[in-house]
Design an enzyme around this catalytic site. Sequence first.
Site, PDB file in Angstrom:
ATOM      1  N   PHE A 113      -2.597   4.066   5.415  1.00  8.90           N
ATOM      2  CA  PHE A 113      -3.095   5.513   5.582  1.00  8.90           C
ATOM      3  C   PHE A 113      -4.239   5.883   6.184  1.00  8.90           C
ATOM      4  O   PHE A 113      -4.272   6.932   6.633  1.00  8.90           O
ATOM      5  CB  PHE A 113      -2.887   5.793   4.220  1.00  8.90           C
ATOM      6  CG  PHE A 113      -4.370   5.938   3.390  1.00  8.90           C
ATOM      7  CD1 PHE A 113      -5.408   6.796   3.751  1.00  8.90           C
ATOM      8  CD2 PHE A 113      -4.616   4.806   2.555  1.00  8.90           C
ATOM      9  CE1 PHE A 113      -6.598   6.626   2.904  1.00  8.90           C
ATOM     10  CE2 PHE A 113      -5.758   4.652   1.731  1.00  8.90           C
ATOM     11  CZ  PHE A 113      -6.585   5.704   1.937  1.00  8.90           C
ATOM     12  N   ARG A 139       2.097   7.911   3.279  1.00  7.68           N
ATOM     13  CA  ARG A 139       0.862   8.991   2.827  1.00  7.68           C
ATOM     14  C   ARG A 139       0.665   9.870   3.935  1.00  7.68           C
ATOM     15  O   ARG A 139      -0.050  11.132   3.970  1.00  7.68           O
ATOM     16  CB  ARG A 139      -0.227   8.564   2.251  1.00  7.68           C
ATOM     17  CG  ARG A 139       0.245   8.192   0.676  1.00  7.68           C
ATOM     18  CD  ARG A 139      -0.607   7.591   0.051  1.00  7.68           C
ATOM     19  NE  ARG A 139      -1.221   6.230   0.194  1.00  7.68           N
ATOM     20  CZ  ARG A 139      -2.061   5.430  -0.548  1.00  7.68           C
ATOM     21  NH1 ARG A 139      -2.789   6.181  -1.306  1.00  7.68           N
ATOM     22  NH2 ARG A 139      -2.427   4.262  -0.032  1.00  7.68           N
ATOM     23  N   CYS A 182     -11.843   0.305   6.817  1.00  4.82           N
ATOM     24  CA  CYS A 182     -11.970  -1.142   6.464  1.00  4.82           C
ATOM     25  C   CYS A 182     -13.406  -1.801   6.861  1.00  4.82           C
ATOM     26  O   CYS A 182     -13.552  -2.845   6.307  1.00  4.82           O
ATOM     27  CB  CYS A 182     -10.443  -1.883   6.836  1.00  4.82           C
ATOM     28  SG  CYS A 182     -10.750  -2.232   8.669  1.00  4.82           S
ATOM     29  N   GLU A 194     -12.836  -3.969  -3.755  1.00  7.82           N
ATOM     30  CA  GLU A 194     -12.883  -2.910  -2.918  1.00  7.82           C
ATOM     31  C   GLU A 194     -12.585  -1.538  -3.653  1.00  7.82           C
ATOM     32  O   GLU A 194     -11.857  -1.373  -4.130  1.00  7.82           O
ATOM     33  CB  GLU A 194     -11.716  -3.131  -1.828  1.00  7.82           C
ATOM     34  CG  GLU A 194     -11.564  -2.080  -0.885  1.00  7.82           C
ATOM     35  CD  GLU A 194     -10.518  -2.272   0.089  1.00  7.82           C
ATOM     36  OE1 GLU A 194      -9.421  -2.712  -0.307  1.00  7.82           O
ATOM     37  OE2 GLU A 194     -10.700  -2.344   1.376  1.00  7.82           O
TER      38      GLU A 194
HETATM   39  P1  NAD Z   1      -1.232  -0.161   1.268  1.00  9.30           P
HETATM   40  O1  NAD Z   1      -1.388  -1.843   1.241  1.00  9.30           O
HETATM   41  O2  NAD Z   1      -0.778   0.610  -0.111  1.00  9.30           O
HETATM   42  O3  NAD Z   1       0.048   0.179   2.063  1.00  9.30           O
HETATM   43  C1  NAD Z   1      -0.007  -0.362   3.595  1.00  9.30           C
HETATM   44  C2  NAD Z   1       1.479  -0.378   3.808  1.00  9.30           C
HETATM   45  O4  NAD Z   1       2.412  -1.128   3.191  1.00  9.30           O
HETATM   46  C3  NAD Z   1       2.053   1.181   3.826  1.00  9.30           C
HETATM   47  O5  NAD Z   1       3.099   1.259   5.108  1.00  9.30           O
HETATM   48  C4  NAD Z   1       3.043   1.097   2.671  1.00  9.30           C
HETATM   49  O6  NAD Z   1       4.154   1.732   2.508  1.00  9.30           O
HETATM   50  C5  NAD Z   1       3.384  -0.590   2.835  1.00  9.30           C
HETATM   51  N1  NAD Z   1       3.572  -1.108   1.197  1.00  9.30           N
HETATM   52  C6  NAD Z   1       2.749  -0.695   0.236  1.00  9.30           C
HETATM   53  N2  NAD Z   1       3.320  -1.332  -0.788  1.00  9.30           N
HETATM   54  C7  NAD Z   1       4.189  -2.336  -0.344  1.00  9.30           C
HETATM   55  C8  NAD Z   1       4.967  -3.348  -0.895  1.00  9.30           C
HETATM   56  N3  NAD Z   1       4.870  -3.673  -2.124  1.00  9.30           N
HETATM   57  N4  NAD Z   1       5.749  -4.181  -0.167  1.00  9.30           N
HETATM   58  C9  NAD Z   1       5.944  -3.748   1.051  1.00  9.30           C
HETATM   59  N5  NAD Z   1       5.094  -2.635   1.753  1.00  9.30           N
HETATM   60  C10 NAD Z   1       4.462  -2.050   1.018  1.00  9.30           C
HETATM   61  O7  NAD Z   1      -2.556   0.102   2.061  1.00  9.30           O
HETATM   62  P2  NAD Z   1      -3.327   1.689   2.016  1.00  9.30           P
HETATM   63  O8  NAD Z   1      -3.577   1.978   0.726  1.00  9.30           O
HETATM   64  O9  NAD Z   1      -2.117   2.585   2.783  1.00  9.30           O
HETATM   65  O10 NAD Z   1      -4.491   1.282   3.138  1.00  9.30           O
HETATM   66  C11 NAD Z   1      -5.621   0.946   2.557  1.00  9.30           C
HETATM   67  C12 NAD Z   1      -6.095  -0.532   2.604  1.00  9.30           C
HETATM   68  O11 NAD Z   1      -5.789  -1.107   4.074  1.00  9.30           O
HETATM   69  C13 NAD Z   1      -7.303  -0.863   2.142  1.00  9.30           C
HETATM   70  O12 NAD Z   1      -7.283  -1.889   1.467  1.00  9.30           O
HETATM   71  C14 NAD Z   1      -8.133  -1.018   3.504  1.00  9.30           C
HETATM   72  O13 NAD Z   1      -9.313  -2.209   3.630  1.00  9.30           O
HETATM   73  C15 NAD Z   1      -6.988  -1.638   4.253  1.00  9.30           C
HETATM   74  N6  NAD Z   1      -7.080  -1.842   5.735  1.00  9.30           N
HETATM   75  C16 NAD Z   1      -7.635  -2.956   6.390  1.00  9.30           C
HETATM   76  C17 NAD Z   1      -7.812  -3.082   7.744  1.00  9.30           C
HETATM   77  C18 NAD Z   1      -8.298  -4.548   8.300  1.00  9.30           C
HETATM   78  O14 NAD Z   1      -8.022  -4.523   9.537  1.00  9.30           O
HETATM   79  N7  NAD Z   1      -8.517  -5.238   7.682  1.00  9.30           N
HETATM   80  C19 NAD Z   1      -7.702  -1.660   8.453  1.00  9.30           C
HETATM   81  C20 NAD Z   1      -7.580  -0.682   7.776  1.00  9.30           C
HETATM   82  C21 NAD Z   1      -7.077  -0.647   6.444  1.00  9.30           C
END
Ligand code: NAD
Length: 492
Positions: free
Chosen positions: A152, A180, A284, A385
């Site tokens: 998101f 979201r 992130c 985190e």
């Molecule tokens: P999230 O893991 O909740 O969701 C990410 C995606 O996965 C969404 O599209 C969601 O629909 C899908 N998803 C969620 N649960 C799932 C499941 N059980 N099975 C399959 N798909 C599923 O993450 P978020 O809250 O949207 O984003 C925030 C997180 O992303 C933070 O932890 C942040 O650190 C991380 N992030 C990492 C980077 C990086 O480059 N390492 C960059 C940006 C954000």
Amino acid sequence: MAENDRLLNYIGGKWRPSAATDSLEVVNPATAEVLGRVPLSPPAEVDEAAHAAAVAFPAWRRTPATERIQYLFKLKGLLEEHFEDLSRTITRECGKTLDEARGEMRRSIENVEVACGIPTLMQGYNSEDIASGIDEFMIRQPIGVAAVIAPFNFPAMIPFWFMPYALACGNTYIVKPSERVPLTMQRVFQLLDRVGFPLGVVNLVNGARAAADAILDHPTVQAISFVGSTAVAKHVYARAAANGKRVQCGGGAKNPIIVLPDADLPVTTRITADSAFGCAGQRCLAASLAVTVGEATGPFTEAIVEMAATRVVGYGLEDGVQMGPVISPESKRRVEQLIGQGAGEGAKVVVDGRAARIRGYEQGHFVRPTVLLGLPPDSEVARTEIFGPVLGLMHADTIDRAIELVNSARYGNMACVFTQSGTAARRFRYETEVGNVGINVGIAAPMAFFPFSGWKESFFGDLHGQGLDAVEFFTQKKVVVERWPTEWSRKF
Ligand code: NAD
């Protein structure tokens, strides 16, 4: 492009309503205004998108790279033309300030620009006469249908870490945005539609877990890029790999910055505050721990407390606002609970952002900047985190101890050092176990022509998004050993 406010999927070059029975509200986190509804598309719609992408693939891969990039040049023009309204859409659905949204759009466009270099970037190499009269070539070919499952916090940029390279290399593509923040990709796909890509080359499927899992299991999808939380990244990595797919997964982070006694204090504090509280800490690459070394502790603490307490919090579309809300009421509750837990584990909440009320935006999900002083390194909160505007402060007697603290983390996304000593900075760069390092920089976000790295539990896979890594990820290498004896040629 919505029907009864319900967002549409874009499959095979057509806008299509989802048959999903379930949908979620898309909510402006600052105003709590409902901006639309996102369908939770069932696996059958992922199947349709995968089919459309597979049908489009043979002709797209045969389209010369020089022609494929003409579509990207056109896309770049449209993204520039709609830069402001795309940025405003990001702010409205995600909560970051308009300037932060503009920064996100700029990096998104930069990735399109870099991918326009694909005729050169995807070249292979060759050796003549590996044996007498025999030549050997390495050719890069696209892998087929690829997909991104996005988080998101960067509704535009993260799909753009991957999509332009996938398309430029001759793959066809499926985007599953975060449920979201699906509006930005809805707008981007309106532009992709105007670009006029051949039908099925780019596809959009809205949804949540079921759609994501359908992508992970679909036999036609060859490569998956995921960015999100570490728990889901591990699930995606394992499941996609078990299905024999190429996969790259970015995960969570807990990024420390180290302040050495010789750091330029005003600059360090300003940069740290921008890193920790920018995007409401939902980056992130947000600094979430500051480790002060030696006598840096007193003056830095005083200055960062002042910065945190005076940061202007509000609706990101309003002038002068420096920080917006967190994404949801659940996220606000979680961040506030972790602040309380930090206090319970021994930290002093010297700036407390809980129970924030922003005048005119009482329904918004705001947490003000928060500073936890003396956070014990072995506390749960020091290792978790938070993904909110919370900075934990720690003290270390020496740089050795500070580096030890950095390297004891389960995450390895970013670490930064503030110093005027080249020797200390070099040592920090050399010894820290993280993928992105900042030297007097608080958000070490790589330009589009560098990989967006990440180590340990912040990344699973080997090739990252952006630049040459993306080109590697979206191509497979074919090696050809070729012999044309001259006596065969003489026959013709
Ligand atoms: P999230 O893991 O909740 O969701 C990410 C995606 O996965 C969404 O599209 C969601 O629909 C899908 N998803 C969620 N649960 C799932 C499941 N059980 N099975 C399959 N798909 C599923 O993450 P978020 O809250 O949207 O984003 C925030 C997180 O992303 C933070 O932890 C942040 O650190 C991380 N992030 C990492 C980077 C990086 O480059 N390492 C960059 C940006 C954000």
